[in-house]
Design a protein around this motif. Structure first.
Motif, PDB file in Angstrom:
ATOM      1  N   THR A  42       0.856  -1.183   0.000  1.00 52.40           N
ATOM      2  CA  THR A  42       0.000   0.000   0.000  1.00 52.40           C
ATOM      3  C   THR A  42       0.893   1.234   0.000  1.00 52.40           C
ATOM      4  O   THR A  42       1.841   1.319   0.789  1.00 52.40           O
ATOM      5  CB  THR A  42      -0.906   0.040   1.248  1.00 52.40           C
ATOM      6  OG1 THR A  42      -1.742  -1.117   1.260  1.00 52.40           O
ATOM      7  CG2 THR A  42      -1.775   1.296   1.239  1.00 52.40           C
ATOM      8  N   LYS A  44       0.603   5.318   0.379  1.00 54.65           N
ATOM      9  CA  LYS A  44      -0.338   6.378   0.734  1.00 54.65           C
ATOM     10  C   LYS A  44       0.403   7.606   1.242  1.00 54.65           C
ATOM     11  O   LYS A  44       1.520   7.514   1.762  1.00 54.65           O
ATOM     12  CB  LYS A  44      -1.318   5.881   1.795  1.00 54.65           C
ATOM     13  CG  LYS A  44      -0.687   5.412   3.095  1.00 54.65           C
ATOM     14  CD  LYS A  44      -1.754   4.884   4.047  1.00 54.65           C
ATOM     15  CE  LYS A  44      -1.152   4.408   5.367  1.00 54.65           C
ATOM     16  NZ  LYS A  44      -2.199   3.888   6.282  1.00 54.65           N
ATOM     17  N   ASP A  45      -0.226   8.755   1.065  1.00 57.14           N
ATOM     18  CA  ASP A  45       0.348  10.012   1.528  1.00 57.14           C
ATOM     19  C   ASP A  45      -0.114  10.301   2.946  1.00 57.14           C
ATOM     20  O   ASP A  45      -1.298  10.137   3.273  1.00 57.14           O
ATOM     21  CB  ASP A  45      -0.074  11.159   0.610  1.00 57.14           C
ATOM     22  CG  ASP A  45       0.547  11.043  -0.773  1.00 57.14           C
ATOM     23  OD1 ASP A  45       1.488  10.241  -0.924  1.00 57.14           O
ATOM     24  OD2 ASP A  45       0.079  11.738  -1.697  1.00 57.14           O
ATOM     25  N   GLN A  46       0.833  10.719   3.775  1.00 59.14           N
ATOM     26  CA  GLN A  46       0.534  11.109   5.148  1.00 59.14           C
ATOM     27  C   GLN A  46       1.211  12.454   5.403  1.00 59.14           C
ATOM     28  O   GLN A  46       2.406  12.505   5.698  1.00 59.14           O
ATOM     29  CB  GLN A  46       1.030  10.055   6.139  1.00 59.14           C
ATOM     30  CG  GLN A  46       0.309   8.716   6.025  1.00 59.14           C
ATOM     31  CD  GLN A  46       0.770   7.708   7.067  1.00 59.14           C
ATOM     32  OE1 GLN A  46       1.795   7.883   7.710  1.00 59.14           O
ATOM     33  NE2 GLN A  46       0.004   6.646   7.240  1.00 59.14           N
ATOM     34  N   ARG A  50       5.363  10.319   1.980  1.00 56.67           N
ATOM     35  CA  ARG A  50       4.801   9.243   1.161  1.00 56.67           C
ATOM     36  C   ARG A  50       5.242   7.941   1.806  1.00 56.67           C
ATOM     37  O   ARG A  50       6.438   7.674   1.920  1.00 56.67           O
ATOM     38  CB  ARG A  50       5.300   9.334  -0.277  1.00 56.67           C
ATOM     39  CG  ARG A  50       4.826   8.193  -1.165  1.00 56.67           C
ATOM     40  CD  ARG A  50       5.264   8.383  -2.597  1.00 56.67           C
ATOM     41  NE  ARG A  50       4.524   9.463  -3.254  1.00 56.67           N
ATOM     42  CZ  ARG A  50       5.057  10.611  -3.638  1.00 56.67           C
ATOM     43  NH1 ARG A  50       6.351  10.842  -3.418  1.00 56.67           N
ATOM     44  NH2 ARG A  50       4.331  11.534  -4.230  1.00 56.67           N
TER      45      ARG A  50
END
Length: 369
Positions: A42, A44-46, A50
């Motif tokens: 997975t 995902k951007d946080q 990244r």
């Protein structure tokens, strides 16, 4: 099958005759038994990060592990690696050991090895760095038991890449195949981008002897302008700076222009390379190389009054600064070196092995010049 064997034997003759590092397309002719795996990843951007979360298993078949050159078994990992979404290129590159990035399929990219030439080792090499001749992963594919994907498994069961392959390219999105530890993209564009590293001429003056054939990192030297990439395999693509994977050394970047995420530092980050206790000489004695057996103040004086920033004993208390490490890139132990210390002083000395087994420029006499 007969036609395949003829092609394979022909490739072996080319390799034997040239003695040079060959492109991945030739190396992948070797046959491997295929093993399928359940890839989970997975991305995902946080915030400004990244993050890549994966089980470390590839989305393609692999060779059989364990095998003759690699005694380890692939196992699922718990990996979480976050990088900067908006990396900044600095004025000075930093050498990186261990994993330098992660592919889009969640498999780590680790081009270098921790093995060195050691005639007393069972396989002719070991983790003892005293020879100064670092085994190059892609130059010793057979000895290290790599599969057709230019990957193998470490002692924890972590499958990782040492060089690009067709399977890795198919795992990407267009030319994008992954992200470096500093957040910059890693692309593979085939022969459109070429490395600026060349094999040294002649024979090795020490260690294993023989011709510079690419078996060791020290067989290579950076020749600015000989290719269209910089010393970190960096360049521009569509107007922005990125790193490139290449079919010849260094295959993936060995240094970074941005600030590496702490998730990639040795001994930190889930599923990443763990730090190992330094191994010293006979009887467990620490070698006297200018960094050891001295106070922190004395070490500071050796580097122009600045505290060393390396990750040596005590998390940087006794380690060399990055400038000292860079000064001995592509050099061997005992060779002369010099660098400008963080405090501005010019340091001269010889390349030697630090307590955490890195090759660095050691000040003469262990004192400030």
């Amino acid at each position: 099958m007969k036609a395949f064997r003829l092609k394979y034997l022909a490739a072996r003759q080319i390799i034997k005759a040239s003695g040079l590092m060959v492109a991945t397309s030739l190396l992948t002719l070797a046959a491997n038994s295929a093993q399928a795996h359940n890839n989970q990843v997975t991305i995902k951007d946080q915030g400004n990060k990244r993050c890549i979360l994966s089980n470390g298993l590839p989305d393609h078949s692999t060779g059989s592990f364990p095998n003759r050159g690699n005694p380890h078994t692939i196992s699922a990992q718990s990996i979480r690696l976050c990088v900067n979404k908006n990396p900044k290129k600095r004025s000075r590159a930093t050498p990186i050991r261990g994993s330098i990035g992660v592919a889009l399929n969640g498999v780590q990219i680790r081009p270098g090895t921790a093995d060195y030439y050691d005639p007393s080792g069972r396989r002719g090499f070991s983790r003892n760095r005293s020879s100064g001749w670092n085994l190059e992963g892609m130059g010793a594919r057979t000895q290290l038991g790599m599969d057709r994907n230019n990957a193998h498994v470490d002692q924890r069961g972590l499958y990782h890449y040492h060089g690009p392959s067709r399977a890795l390219s198919k795992s990407g999105k267009g030319t994008l195949i992954g992200y470096a530890a500093d957040g910059f993209e890693i692309h593979y564009v085939g022969k459109r981008k070429t490395s600026s590293y060349k094999l040294k001429g002649g024979k090795r003056s020490s260690g294993p002897g023989g011709r510079h054939d690419g078996t060791y990192v020290q067989d290579w030297q950076y020749v600015a302008g000989s290719g269209n990439l910089d010393q970190c395999n960096g360049g521009t693509l569509n107007g922005k700076f990125v790193y490139f994977a290449t079919d010849t050394y260094p295959f993936f970047p060995r240094c970074l222009w941005g600030s590496a995420s702490s998730d990639f530092k040795v001994g930190r980050g889930r599923g990443n390379q763990r730090g190992q206790r330094p191994q010293f000489g006979q009887g467990g004695q620490r070698p006297n190389n200018g960094f050891l057996g001295r106070s922190n103040q004395a070490n500071n004086q050796s580097f122009g009054g600045q505290r060393p920033q390396g990750r040596g004993m005590g998390q940087g208390r006794f380690g060399p600064p990055q400038e000292a490490l860079q000064a001995c890139t592509s050099k061997n132990t005992g060779q002369r070196c010099g660098f400008n210390a963080p405090g501005g002083r010019q340091i001269s000395g010889t390349c030697g092995v630090t307590p955490d087994r890195q090759l660095a420029c050691m000040p003469r006499g262990g004192r400030r010049p």
